[in-house]
Structures are given as structure tokens and as C-alpha cells.
Design a protein around this motif. Sequence first.
Motif, short mmCIF file in Angstrom:
data_model
loop_
_atom_site.label_atom_id
_atom_site.label_comp_id
_atom_site.label_asym_id
_atom_site.label_seq_id
_atom_site.Cartn_x
_atom_site.Cartn_y
_atom_site.Cartn_z
N ALA A 219 0.83 -1.21 0.00
CA ALA A 219 0.00 0.00 0.00
C ALA A 219 0.86 1.26 0.00
N HIS A 220 2.10 1.14 0.47
CA HIS A 220 3.01 2.30 0.51
C HIS A 220 3.24 2.86 -0.89
N THR A 221 3.36 1.98 -1.88
CA THR A 221 3.57 2.43 -3.26
C THR A 221 2.36 3.22 -3.75
N LEU B 174 -6.76 13.52 4.59
CA LEU B 174 -6.23 12.78 3.44
C LEU B 174 -5.92 11.33 3.80
N LYS B 175 -5.35 11.13 4.98
CA LYS B 175 -5.02 9.76 5.40
C LYS B 175 -6.28 8.95 5.67
N GLU B 176 -7.29 9.58 6.27
CA GLU B 176 -8.54 8.87 6.53
C GLU B 176 -9.22 8.49 5.23
N ILE B 177 -9.18 9.38 4.25
CA ILE B 177 -9.75 9.06 2.93
C ILE B 177 -9.01 7.88 2.31
N PHE B 178 -7.69 7.89 2.44
CA PHE B 178 -6.88 6.79 1.90
C PHE B 178 -7.26 5.48 2.55
N TYR B 179 -7.44 5.50 3.88
CA TYR B 179 -7.81 4.28 4.60
C TYR B 179 -9.20 3.78 4.18
N LEU B 180 -10.08 4.71 3.83
CA LEU B 180 -11.41 4.30 3.38
C LEU B 180 -11.36 3.64 2.01
N LEU B 181 -10.45 4.13 1.16
CA LEU B 181 -10.36 3.61 -0.20
C LEU B 181 -9.52 2.34 -0.29
N LYS C 239 3.44 -9.26 8.45
CA LYS C 239 3.63 -10.26 9.50
C LYS C 239 4.56 -9.72 10.59
N GLY C 240 4.09 -9.81 11.84
CA GLY C 240 4.92 -9.42 12.97
C GLY C 240 4.83 -7.97 13.35
N LEU C 241 4.01 -7.17 12.66
CA LEU C 241 3.89 -5.74 12.95
C LEU C 241 2.60 -5.45 13.69
N ASN C 242 2.66 -4.49 14.63
CA ASN C 242 1.43 -4.04 15.27
C ASN C 242 0.83 -2.90 14.44
N ALA C 243 -0.27 -2.35 14.92
CA ALA C 243 -1.00 -1.32 14.16
C ALA C 243 -0.16 -0.08 13.93
N GLU C 244 0.54 0.39 14.98
CA GLU C 244 1.36 1.60 14.85
C GLU C 244 2.53 1.39 13.90
N GLU C 245 3.17 0.24 13.99
CA GLU C 245 4.29 -0.07 13.10
C GLU C 245 3.81 -0.19 11.66
N SER C 246 2.63 -0.75 11.48
CA SER C 246 2.06 -0.90 10.15
C SER C 246 1.78 0.47 9.50
N LYS C 247 1.30 1.41 10.31
CA LYS C 247 1.06 2.77 9.81
C LYS C 247 2.37 3.41 9.39
#
Length: 206
Positions: A6-8, A73-80, A87-95
Motif C-alpha cells: 500500500a506504501h507504493t 487525506l489519510k482517513e480518505i486513503f484508509y477508506l479507499l 507479519k509481525g507488525l502491530n498497528a502503529e508499526e504498520s502505519k
Amino acid sequence: MTDIKAHTVYKIVMFLPNLILLALAIFAYPFVSYMVGFSFADSLVMQIVLSIVAYFIIGIVWFFIVQAIEFVLKEIFYLLIDVSPSKGLNAEESKAVLFAGQAILDYLEFERNVRNVSYEVVDRISRQGLFGFIFKDAVSKRLWAIVDYYQKNPNDAVNQYQVKKILKNNGIAQPWYEMILNNAYVRYMVLPPMFFIYLLIEQPSI
């Protein structure tokens, strides 16, 4: 979609908004502050003082505006885009991975496996940053010094305080000019006041 993939998408979607916000932060915000002082005061001293006051006031307002825009903008991105942690990441690390990509994964890998970190991870980290090609050897030297310390001290916890102490004791702490040039966050913190000072010195007509 995993966070690293998703980063790309995030980079592509957010490129133009981020570019506009960056340009406004570096050029528009200092220039507006300069205009306020040199438009509403008569003497040079008062113009400069009023410009500086405006710079700090507008800076506070601008900070909250940017925070609000980035949040939306980030909330819109999360909605789309449905983003799932690697694997192995928590929510904060994933963000963090979503916003910064492979760089965060490498830092996490280095921190978690500092005593057995691979050459590839150290090499990738040492090349990060706009001027990574200039500071690669210095960064690599610092990273291997950290690895060497923790290999020799297996019971010591990995933390920022200890890392700074290791670098200081080895005389290889990160110099200020590298921090400014190669750290995007610091670089963008420095550029607006530099442009503002330039305006005060040159005093272009408005």
C-alpha cells in the motif's frame, strides 16, 4: 493489501498534495509573514519585528491546518484502501510502514535483531536519505559499531539512550550537517526559516 504494498499506492496518490503542502510551507508561509510586517509597519525595525511575530503566529496556525489536512487525506486513503499489517507488525508499526515503506521495515529489523543483523539490512539503511550516497560510509560505520557493542553485551537492552552513548564513546555521533541534509523531517524544518531570513535580508518589494 499489506502495508508495504500500500506504501507504493500511497506515494502515488499523496505525491501532489504533499508537494503542494511542502511548497506552501517552505515559500508561502514565510512570504506571507514577511508581507505582514513590511505592509503594516513604517520603520525598518518595526517591519522586522512584526514579520517575526507574524512568522510565529502564522506558524502555529499553519501547523494545525497541515495536521487537519493530513488527517483528512489519510482517513480518505484508509477508506479507499484496505491496509493490513505485515507479519509481525502491530498497528502503529504498520502505519509507519505505510507512510515510509521499506525504510521502516529495515529499522525495525535492525532494532529487533541488532546482534544478528544482516549485511543487506545495514547496507539499505546506510543508503537511505536524499544524500545517502554521500554519508553511506559514515552511517554504515555507526551501525556496525552499534552491532558490535550489543554482540559483546548480550544482556544490555536496545534503547536510544544507549545507542547515543555508544556513538559518542566511539566519536562517531551523527554531525549536525548530516542530520540537516539527510533527514527529511529536519531538512523541511530548517528550510522555511532559512527562506524567511533570506527575505528579511534581501527585502524584496511587495
